[in-house]
Write a protein that holds these residues in place. Structure first.
Motif, mmCIF file in Angstrom:
data_model
loop_
_atom_site.group_PDB
_atom_site.id
_atom_site.type_symbol
_atom_site.label_atom_id
_atom_site.label_comp_id
_atom_site.label_asym_id
_atom_site.label_seq_id
_atom_site.Cartn_x
_atom_site.Cartn_y
_atom_site.Cartn_z
ATOM 1 N N GLY A 125 -39.889 17.256 77.600
ATOM 2 C CA GLY A 125 -38.575 17.265 78.226
ATOM 3 C C GLY A 125 -38.645 17.601 79.703
ATOM 4 N N ALA A 126 -39.529 18.512 80.077
ATOM 5 C CA ALA A 126 -39.676 18.874 81.493
ATOM 6 C C ALA A 126 -40.181 17.689 82.299
ATOM 7 N N VAL A 127 -41.103 16.916 81.737
ATOM 8 C CA VAL A 127 -41.599 15.727 82.436
ATOM 9 C C VAL A 127 -40.485 14.691 82.549
ATOM 10 N N SER A 128 -39.778 14.445 81.447
ATOM 11 C CA SER A 128 -38.767 13.384 81.461
ATOM 12 C C SER A 128 -37.519 13.746 82.262
ATOM 13 N N HIS A 129 -37.272 15.047 82.483
ATOM 14 C CA HIS A 129 -36.104 15.480 83.246
ATOM 15 C C HIS A 129 -36.478 15.927 84.660
ATOM 16 N N SER A 130 -37.579 15.396 85.176
ATOM 17 C CA SER A 130 -38.037 15.786 86.509
ATOM 18 C C SER A 130 -38.772 14.634 87.168
ATOM 19 N N GLU A 131 -39.271 14.901 88.344
ATOM 20 C CA GLU A 131 -40.113 13.950 89.072
ATOM 21 C C GLU A 131 -41.582 14.318 88.922
ATOM 22 N N ALA A 132 -41.888 15.231 88.013
ATOM 23 C CA ALA A 132 -43.235 15.758 87.858
ATOM 24 C C ALA A 132 -44.166 14.793 87.138
ATOM 25 N N ASP A 133 -45.430 14.859 87.529
ATOM 26 C CA ASP A 133 -46.484 14.127 86.830
ATOM 27 C C ASP A 133 -46.962 14.896 85.607
ATOM 28 N N PHE A 134 -46.893 16.227 85.691
ATOM 29 C CA PHE A 134 -47.348 17.115 84.623
ATOM 30 C C PHE A 134 -46.349 18.243 84.439
ATOM 31 N N ALA A 135 -46.314 18.774 83.212
ATOM 32 C CA ALA A 135 -45.484 19.948 82.940
ATOM 33 C C ALA A 135 -46.194 20.857 81.967
ATOM 34 N N VAL A 136 -45.892 22.127 82.098
ATOM 35 C CA VAL A 136 -46.379 23.116 81.145
ATOM 36 C C VAL A 136 -45.161 23.840 80.594
ATOM 37 N N ALA A 137 -45.198 24.159 79.293
ATOM 38 C CA ALA A 137 -44.081 24.826 78.629
ATOM 39 C C ALA A 137 -44.598 25.987 77.796
ATOM 40 N N VAL A 138 -43.792 27.035 77.736
ATOM 41 C CA VAL A 138 -44.164 28.207 76.943
ATOM 42 C C VAL A 138 -42.966 28.725 76.166
ATOM 43 N N THR A 139 -43.219 29.162 74.949
ATOM 44 C CA THR A 139 -42.206 29.799 74.121
ATOM 45 C C THR A 139 -42.912 30.820 73.235
ATOM 46 N N GLY A 140 -42.375 32.027 73.203
ATOM 47 C CA GLY A 140 -43.076 33.051 72.447
ATOM 48 C C GLY A 140 -42.259 34.311 72.259
ATOM 49 N N ILE A 141 -42.935 35.320 71.741
ATOM 50 C CA ILE A 141 -42.318 36.615 71.457
ATOM 51 C C ILE A 141 -43.068 37.666 72.266
ATOM 52 N N ALA A 142 -42.475 38.061 73.382
ATOM 53 C CA ALA A 142 -43.130 39.013 74.273
ATOM 54 C C ALA A 142 -42.964 40.459 73.810
ATOM 55 N N GLY A 143 -41.946 40.715 72.999
ATOM 56 C CA GLY A 143 -41.736 42.057 72.481
ATOM 57 C C GLY A 143 -40.867 42.900 73.396
ATOM 58 N N PRO A 144 -40.676 44.146 73.082
ATOM 59 C CA PRO A 144 -41.345 44.846 71.990
ATOM 60 C C PRO A 144 -40.796 44.508 70.609
ATOM 61 N N GLY A 145 -39.595 43.989 70.524
ATOM 62 C CA GLY A 145 -39.029 43.616 69.227
ATOM 63 C C GLY A 145 -39.067 42.116 69.049
ATOM 64 N N GLY A 146 -38.462 41.660 67.952
ATOM 65 C CA GLY A 146 -38.305 40.234 67.726
ATOM 66 C C GLY A 146 -39.385 39.589 66.886
ATOM 67 N N GLY A 147 -40.427 40.314 66.585
ATOM 68 C CA GLY A 147 -41.511 39.740 65.794
ATOM 69 C C GLY A 147 -41.249 39.829 64.304
ATOM 70 N N SER A 148 -42.074 39.096 63.561
ATOM 71 C CA SER A 148 -42.021 39.121 62.104
ATOM 72 C C SER A 148 -43.454 38.974 61.599
#
Length: 165
Positions: A89-112
């Motif tokens: 989505g970042a590539v298709s919604h931009s003028e970029a040749d490359f994109a990096v994406a991150v999604t995660g649980i940094a804490g301290p809560g929210g984990g399982s």
């Protein structure tokens, strides 16, 4: 502002992409813009960094990056599938040749048990369609440390992807 290793990685990416006339975009959830921040800390980054998407909420992921509601329902926001959809989505919604994406649980809560604190999915892609993915389990090392480690891994993925012919 940044640890020396992150600054060096960012500097190398900016130099390489500048020399090759390449642009990049970031799509960030758990890092909240830190990857874009590390890159734009480098003088001359304006010739490389097209834009950054901070998509902390699921609605933002859907609206800004075109992430599928069905994928979110099936896999959750912290998943390989969502990281890849974010990068595409970042590539298709931009003028970029490359994109990096991150999604995660940094804490301290929210984990399982299935998705513990410190779990981060990263994906990088380009207009040619190659996709790299990393599932990182940094552990419950503290919010700041998880986010910094994610920035390092994201920069590594961008460097790796840019070297693929």
């Amino acid at each position: 502002m940044w640890p020396v290793d992150i600054e060096q990685k960012a500097r190398a990416i900016i130099a390489d992409f500048t020399a090759r006339g390449l642009k990049l975009a970031t799509a960030e959830s758990c890092t909240g813009g830190l990857i874009a921040g590390a890159l734009t800390e480098i003088a001359g980054s304006s010739s490389v960094v097209d834009r950054g998407f901070v998509t902390y909420s699921n609605d933002a992921k859907i609206q800004m990056l075109g992430v599928s509601l069905a994928t979110l329902a099936a896999h959750g926001a912290v998943s390989r599938e969502i990281a890849i959809e974010m990068a595409r989505g970042a590539v298709s919604h931009s003028e970029a040749d490359f994109a990096v994406a991150v999604t995660g649980i940094a804490g301290p809560g929210g984990g399982s048990v299935e998705k513990p604190v410190g779990l981060v999915h990263l994906a990088a892609t380009g207009r040619k369609g190659t996709v790299l993915h990393r599932e990182m389990r940094y552990g419950d090392i503290g919010r700041d440390a998880v986010r910094r480690a994610t920035v390092r891994t994201a920069l590594d993925l961008l460097e790796e992807l840019a070297q693929i012919p």
